[in-house]
Write a protein that holds these residues in place. Sequence first.
Motif, mmCIF file in Angstrom:
data_model
loop_
_atom_site.group_PDB
_atom_site.id
_atom_site.type_symbol
_atom_site.label_atom_id
_atom_site.label_comp_id
_atom_site.label_asym_id
_atom_site.label_seq_id
_atom_site.Cartn_x
_atom_site.Cartn_y
_atom_site.Cartn_z
ATOM 1 N N ARG A 241 0.804 -1.252 -0.187
ATOM 2 C CA ARG A 241 -0.026 0.089 0.057
ATOM 3 C C ARG A 241 0.854 1.444 0.156
ATOM 4 O O ARG A 241 0.310 2.186 -0.288
ATOM 5 C CB ARG A 241 -1.054 -0.054 1.395
ATOM 6 C CG ARG A 241 -1.878 -1.080 1.227
ATOM 7 C CD ARG A 241 -2.511 -1.131 2.800
ATOM 8 N NE ARG A 241 -3.387 -2.491 2.620
ATOM 9 C CZ ARG A 241 -3.661 -2.965 3.786
ATOM 10 N NH1 ARG A 241 -3.283 -2.512 4.976
ATOM 11 N NH2 ARG A 241 -4.371 -4.015 3.833
ATOM 12 N N GLY A 271 3.384 -7.961 -8.541
ATOM 13 C CA GLY A 271 2.683 -6.657 -8.031
ATOM 14 C C GLY A 271 3.770 -5.928 -7.706
ATOM 15 O O GLY A 271 4.504 -5.436 -8.465
ATOM 16 N N SER A 272 3.620 -5.598 -6.324
ATOM 17 C CA SER A 272 4.584 -4.457 -5.829
ATOM 18 C C SER A 272 6.066 -4.823 -5.989
ATOM 19 O O SER A 272 6.467 -5.895 -6.122
ATOM 20 C CB SER A 272 4.186 -3.999 -4.452
ATOM 21 O OG SER A 272 3.081 -3.757 -4.315
ATOM 22 N N GLU A 321 0.847 0.439 -8.890
ATOM 23 C CA GLU A 321 -0.433 1.186 -8.879
ATOM 24 C C GLU A 321 -1.665 0.639 -8.289
ATOM 25 O O GLU A 321 -2.354 1.381 -8.062
ATOM 26 C CB GLU A 321 -0.681 1.153 -10.700
ATOM 27 C CG GLU A 321 -2.088 1.928 -11.246
ATOM 28 C CD GLU A 321 -2.165 1.699 -12.615
ATOM 29 O OE1 GLU A 321 -3.200 2.601 -13.083
ATOM 30 O OE2 GLU A 321 -1.170 1.319 -13.165
ATOM 31 N N PHE A 322 -1.646 -0.634 -8.346
ATOM 32 C CA PHE A 322 -2.812 -1.322 -7.278
ATOM 33 C C PHE A 322 -2.299 -2.201 -6.298
ATOM 34 O O PHE A 322 -0.892 -2.941 -6.255
ATOM 35 C CB PHE A 322 -3.455 -2.391 -8.307
ATOM 36 C CG PHE A 322 -4.203 -1.500 -9.392
ATOM 37 C CD1 PHE A 322 -5.256 -0.881 -9.386
ATOM 38 C CD2 PHE A 322 -3.718 -1.856 -10.766
ATOM 39 C CE1 PHE A 322 -5.815 -0.220 -10.530
ATOM 40 C CE2 PHE A 322 -4.052 -1.195 -11.898
ATOM 41 C CZ PHE A 322 -5.147 -0.234 -11.707
ATOM 42 N N SER A 323 -2.662 -1.981 -5.093
ATOM 43 C CA SER A 323 -2.117 -2.409 -3.924
ATOM 44 C C SER A 323 -2.256 -3.919 -3.801
ATOM 45 O O SER A 323 -3.444 -4.605 -4.261
ATOM 46 C CB SER A 323 -3.134 -1.877 -2.709
ATOM 47 O OG SER A 323 -2.923 -0.858 -2.371
ATOM 48 N N GLN A 324 -1.309 -4.874 -3.613
ATOM 49 C CA GLN A 324 -1.193 -6.376 -3.764
ATOM 50 C C GLN A 324 -0.305 -6.781 -2.814
ATOM 51 O O GLN A 324 1.003 -6.468 -2.844
ATOM 52 C CB GLN A 324 -1.009 -6.671 -5.066
ATOM 53 C CG GLN A 324 -1.148 -8.366 -5.444
ATOM 54 C CD GLN A 324 -1.150 -8.693 -6.734
ATOM 55 O OE1 GLN A 324 -1.191 -7.737 -7.878
ATOM 56 N NE2 GLN A 324 -1.208 -9.796 -7.206
#
Length: 340
Positions: A241, A271-272, A321-324
Amino acid sequence: MAEIGARAAQGQSPAPETLRRVEEIASKAPLAPEPFLIKGALAQVQQQQEQAERLFVAARTRDPRSVAARYFLAERYLRTGRIALALGEIAALSRLFPEARAQFGPALAAFSSMPGSQPQLRSFFRSSPEMEPLVLLSLAEDARSAELIMALWGGRRPGAGEPRPEWEAKLLSRLVEAGQFTKAHAIWRQVAGVNPDGASVFNRGFREVPAPPPFNWRFASAGAVVEPAAGDRLQVIYYGREDIVLAEQLLVLPPGRYQLAMAISGPLGEGSDIAWTLTCVPRTEPVFRLPVDRTGQIGGNFAVPERCPAQRLQLVGSAGEFSQSREFTVGRFSLMRAGA
């Protein structure tokens, strides 16, 4: 008492009627300490310091547990350089009124720099060990006090489950801020009671050992779960996040080439962005970056340049871009000279 205290705080004498009542109380209860405390406070307002001292001594004699009498006497003895007497009063106050301990930390810290003070303070700390961390914490505000602090420190290390004293982190932080990395590392070894390899990372198994940061691991406390796991591994759950430092340690590697290697296991996922970085301190640009982008054995080589007296090794997470969330473990962690 309230009226007298309020007027004394303003540098005013109480009304004649109030003084008359004090005299009545003193005549009816000659062993009561209150009239002597009141008269002592009034003598202070009138700048009659010797008279005030005699009155406070009388109040203490009548009630050895009088916090007010001992506090005024401790302050008076400190101001007039009668340190042994002051330390005696502070020791008694520390037992009678623990909340008052912190008030004497700065005064004793100031006294500690005077010639001949160190043996007196070391003796005082043996009889009143609760005062030592307060005085050392006050001294730790200034990196120049490092030698004095170590001379006064009694050598006690926290037991299992005990928190580390605040002065350690404060002093190490001040030394690092001042660029005194070698001295900070030496003091860290002394307070931690360890003798690590200066050409590697400390605590490669991520164990819970009684050695404080910054030369031991510091783990994130928010935005992730980062904690030691069985088998000398580090368990990481990063929520993705926000950009955070998941784990970090300050190193003092000599110039040269090194190899960082580890085994990554777990679901990991996508993701991140997560990576190990090494940065010269106090500069901020990384000299090495190792992405944690797959499971299995990962590693890489890097060079510590000249004029890089300390390095910050960090495991960093960068939000996408999207929390993962990403979850993995780090094991078989090693940092050694390349070719060793």
